[in-house]
Design a protein around this motif. Structure first.
Motif, PDB file in Angstrom:
ATOM      1  N   THR A   1       0.857  -1.176   0.000  1.00  0.00           N
ATOM      2  CA  THR A   1       0.000   0.000   0.000  1.00  0.00           C
ATOM      3  C   THR A   1       0.897   1.232   0.000  1.00  0.00           C
ATOM      4  N   LEU A   2       0.291   2.403  -0.188  1.00  0.00           N
ATOM      5  CA  LEU A   2       1.056   3.653  -0.122  1.00  0.00           C
ATOM      6  C   LEU A   2       1.753   3.783   1.224  1.00  0.00           C
ATOM      7  N   GLU A   3       1.008   3.439   2.295  1.00  0.00           N
ATOM      8  CA  GLU A   3       1.587   3.546   3.638  1.00  0.00           C
ATOM      9  C   GLU A   3       2.800   2.623   3.795  1.00  0.00           C
ATOM     10  N   GLN A   4       2.664   1.383   3.344  1.00  0.00           N
ATOM     11  CA  GLN A   4       3.763   0.424   3.477  1.00  0.00           C
ATOM     12  C   GLN A   4       4.986   0.876   2.683  1.00  0.00           C
ATOM     13  N   ALA A   5       4.766   1.350   1.458  1.00  0.00           N
ATOM     14  CA  ALA A   5       5.883   1.798   0.629  1.00  0.00           C
ATOM     15  C   ALA A   5       6.540   3.027   1.224  1.00  0.00           C
ATOM     16  N   ALA A   6       5.715   3.929   1.778  1.00  0.00           N
ATOM     17  CA  ALA A   6       6.262   5.141   2.384  1.00  0.00           C
ATOM     18  C   ALA A   6       7.150   4.796   3.579  1.00  0.00           C
ATOM     19  N   VAL A   7       6.701   3.838   4.373  1.00  0.00           N
ATOM     20  CA  VAL A   7       7.505   3.400   5.520  1.00  0.00           C
ATOM     21  C   VAL A   7       8.817   2.785   5.049  1.00  0.00           C
ATOM     22  N   GLN A   8       8.758   1.929   4.035  1.00  0.00           N
ATOM     23  CA  GLN A   8       9.964   1.285   3.505  1.00  0.00           C
ATOM     24  C   GLN A   8      10.960   2.321   2.996  1.00  0.00           C
ATOM     25  N   ALA A   9      10.442   3.377   2.371  1.00  0.00           N
ATOM     26  CA  ALA A   9      11.322   4.389   1.783  1.00  0.00           C
ATOM     27  C   ALA A   9      11.695   5.497   2.756  1.00  0.00           C
ATOM     28  N   GLY A  10      11.027   5.546   3.896  1.00  0.00           N
ATOM     29  CA  GLY A  10      11.316   6.624   4.855  1.00  0.00           C
ATOM     30  C   GLY A  10      10.797   7.959   4.377  1.00  0.00           C
ATOM     31  N   LEU A  11       9.679   7.940   3.653  1.00  0.00           N
ATOM     32  CA  LEU A  11       9.068   9.162   3.144  1.00  0.00           C
ATOM     33  C   LEU A  11       7.662   9.310   3.714  1.00  0.00           C
TER      34      LEU A  11
ATOM     35  N   LEU B   1       4.922  10.532  -1.147  1.00  0.00           N
ATOM     36  CA  LEU B   1       4.910   9.424  -2.102  1.00  0.00           C
ATOM     37  C   LEU B   1       3.703   9.512  -3.022  1.00  0.00           C
ATOM     38  N   SER B   2       2.553   9.905  -2.464  1.00  0.00           N
ATOM     39  CA  SER B   2       1.340  10.034  -3.267  1.00  0.00           C
ATOM     40  C   SER B   2       1.521  11.108  -4.346  1.00  0.00           C
ATOM     41  N   LYS B   3       2.146  12.223  -3.981  1.00  0.00           N
ATOM     42  CA  LYS B   3       2.376  13.308  -4.948  1.00  0.00           C
ATOM     43  C   LYS B   3       3.347  12.874  -6.043  1.00  0.00           C
ATOM     44  N   ILE B   4       4.355  12.070  -5.682  1.00  0.00           N
ATOM     45  CA  ILE B   4       5.313  11.572  -6.679  1.00  0.00           C
ATOM     46  C   ILE B   4       4.596  10.670  -7.672  1.00  0.00           C
ATOM     47  N   GLU B   5       3.776   9.761  -7.155  1.00  0.00           N
ATOM     48  CA  GLU B   5       3.070   8.817  -8.026  1.00  0.00           C
ATOM     49  C   GLU B   5       2.085   9.522  -8.951  1.00  0.00           C
TER      50      GLU B   5
ATOM     51  N   SER C   1       8.225  16.989  -8.261  1.00  0.00           N
ATOM     52  CA  SER C   1       9.472  16.399  -8.745  1.00  0.00           C
ATOM     53  C   SER C   1      10.351  16.099  -7.536  1.00  0.00           C
ATOM     54  N   PRO C   2      10.623  14.833  -7.266  1.00  0.00           N
ATOM     55  CA  PRO C   2      11.394  14.479  -6.076  1.00  0.00           C
ATOM     56  C   PRO C   2      12.844  14.929  -6.180  1.00  0.00           C
ATOM     57  N   THR C   3      13.420  15.270  -5.031  1.00  0.00           N
ATOM     58  CA  THR C   3      14.846  15.585  -4.965  1.00  0.00           C
ATOM     59  C   THR C   3      15.650  14.305  -5.131  1.00  0.00           C
ATOM     60  N   TYR C   4      16.952  14.453  -5.325  1.00  0.00           N
ATOM     61  CA  TYR C   4      17.789  13.251  -5.455  1.00  0.00           C
ATOM     62  C   TYR C   4      17.741  12.430  -4.179  1.00  0.00           C
ATOM     63  N   GLU C   5      17.704  13.103  -3.027  1.00  0.00           N
ATOM     64  CA  GLU C   5      17.647  12.376  -1.762  1.00  0.00           C
ATOM     65  C   GLU C   5      16.371  11.538  -1.675  1.00  0.00           C
TER      66      GLU C   5
ATOM     67  N   LYS D   1      16.084   7.459  -1.458  1.00  0.00           N
ATOM     68  CA  LYS D   1      15.295   6.747  -0.450  1.00  0.00           C
ATOM     69  C   LYS D   1      14.293   5.796  -1.105  1.00  0.00           C
ATOM     70  N   LEU D   2      13.666   6.268  -2.190  1.00  0.00           N
ATOM     71  CA  LEU D   2      12.717   5.427  -2.918  1.00  0.00           C
ATOM     72  C   LEU D   2      13.393   4.163  -3.438  1.00  0.00           C
ATOM     73  N   ALA D   3      14.547   4.361  -4.056  1.00  0.00           N
ATOM     74  CA  ALA D   3      15.263   3.220  -4.628  1.00  0.00           C
ATOM     75  C   ALA D   3      15.666   2.229  -3.545  1.00  0.00           C
ATOM     76  N   GLU D   4      16.175   2.746  -2.438  1.00  0.00           N
ATOM     77  CA  GLU D   4      16.583   1.864  -1.334  1.00  0.00           C
ATOM     78  C   GLU D   4      15.382   1.131  -0.756  1.00  0.00           C
ATOM     79  N   GLY D   5      14.251   1.834  -0.634  1.00  0.00           N
ATOM     80  CA  GLY D   5      13.047   1.199  -0.104  1.00  0.00           C
ATOM     81  C   GLY D   5      12.513   0.107  -1.015  1.00  0.00           C
ATOM     82  N   LEU D   6      12.682   0.312  -2.329  1.00  0.00           N
ATOM     83  CA  LEU D   6      12.224  -0.674  -3.309  1.00  0.00           C
ATOM     84  C   LEU D   6      13.290  -1.716  -3.618  1.00  0.00           C
ATOM     85  N   ASP D   7      14.465  -1.555  -3.006  1.00  0.00           N
ATOM     86  CA  ASP D   7      15.590  -2.472  -3.192  1.00  0.00           C
ATOM     87  C   ASP D   7      16.045  -2.524  -4.650  1.00  0.00           C
TER      88      ASP D   7
END
Length: 208
Positions: free
Chosen positions: A42-52, A57-61, A66-70, A74-80
């Motif tokens: 869910t959005l909540e689960q993904a946000a927790v994984q990414a630390g956002l 996260l909803s606005k990015i999707e 436009s997300p910053t590099y940081e 975080k998104l990439a690390e959360g999604l592995d």
């Protein structure tokens, strides 16, 4: 193309290839949503994984920011995955159904002073591998004008006779029927026959 350079075989195969399709730009928001849903989050689960924050996260999707590099990191690390993979479209999963059959003694022959190559699966263009058989005429390393080297990786298997495989960074090794070797083709390499008759081998070279 030198008689001593089988890389010409690879150039022949690539020359018959088709022009690659131009890749369309990736929609980051859609890509993130697809990656999240593929993991069943869910959005909540993904946000927790990414630390956002969930709202971020909803606005990015939804393409509302436009997300910053940081944030991307975080998104990439959360999604592995790596950051570049966020902008890489998923590979197409459809089955191509391609097949090419080459009967014995068929194939496109290309003779050189040291090898006689016979291209296999010649009817297929844009191959990811180049399979061919070779009759090894060379009997000494001195018959070559230097190392053969080219892009990709290579696999060989001895079909008949005995060969000696010379490589730039390893001691020469003799290989007999059924023996095989897999090596980095950018490393200098040459093959000679050490049996009374010309040895034959199967060669498979990567083209990507």
């Amino acid at each position: 193309m030198s008689d001593l350079d089988p890389t010409g075989i690879i150039r022949i195969a690539r020359a018959n290839g088709e022009t690659a399709e131009r890749a369309e730009p990736v929609n980051l928001g859609l890509r993130v949503r697809e990656l999240r849903k593929a993991r069943g989050w869910t959005l909540e689960q993904a946000a927790v994984q990414a630390g956002l924050a969930r709202s971020t996260l909803s606005k990015i999707e939804n393409g509302q920011m436009s997300p910053t590099y940081e944030a991307l990191k975080k998104l990439a690390e959360g999604l592995d995955i790596s950051v570049p993979q966020l902008f890489t479209p998923p590979s197409k999963a459809q089955v191509s159904g391609r097949m090419s059959v080459t009967k014995q003694a068929e194939g496109h022959a290309h003779a050189t002073a040291t090898y006689e190559h016979r291209l296999l699966a010649a009817s297929l263009s844009t191959k990811k591998m180049l399979p061919y058989t070779a009759r090894i005429r060379a009997r000494a390393l001195e018959e070559f004008g230097g190392w053969v080297r080219h892009d990709g990786e290579e696999f060989l298997m001895v079909l008949t006779g005995v060969i000696r495989l010379y490589t730039e960074f390893y001691e020469p090794i003799e290989l007999r029927r059924g023996d095989s070797a897999y090596y980095d083709a950018t490393m200098g390499h040459n093959v000679v026959s050490v049996s009374p008759e010309d040895a034959t081998i199967l060669w498979v070279t990567s083209l990507t």
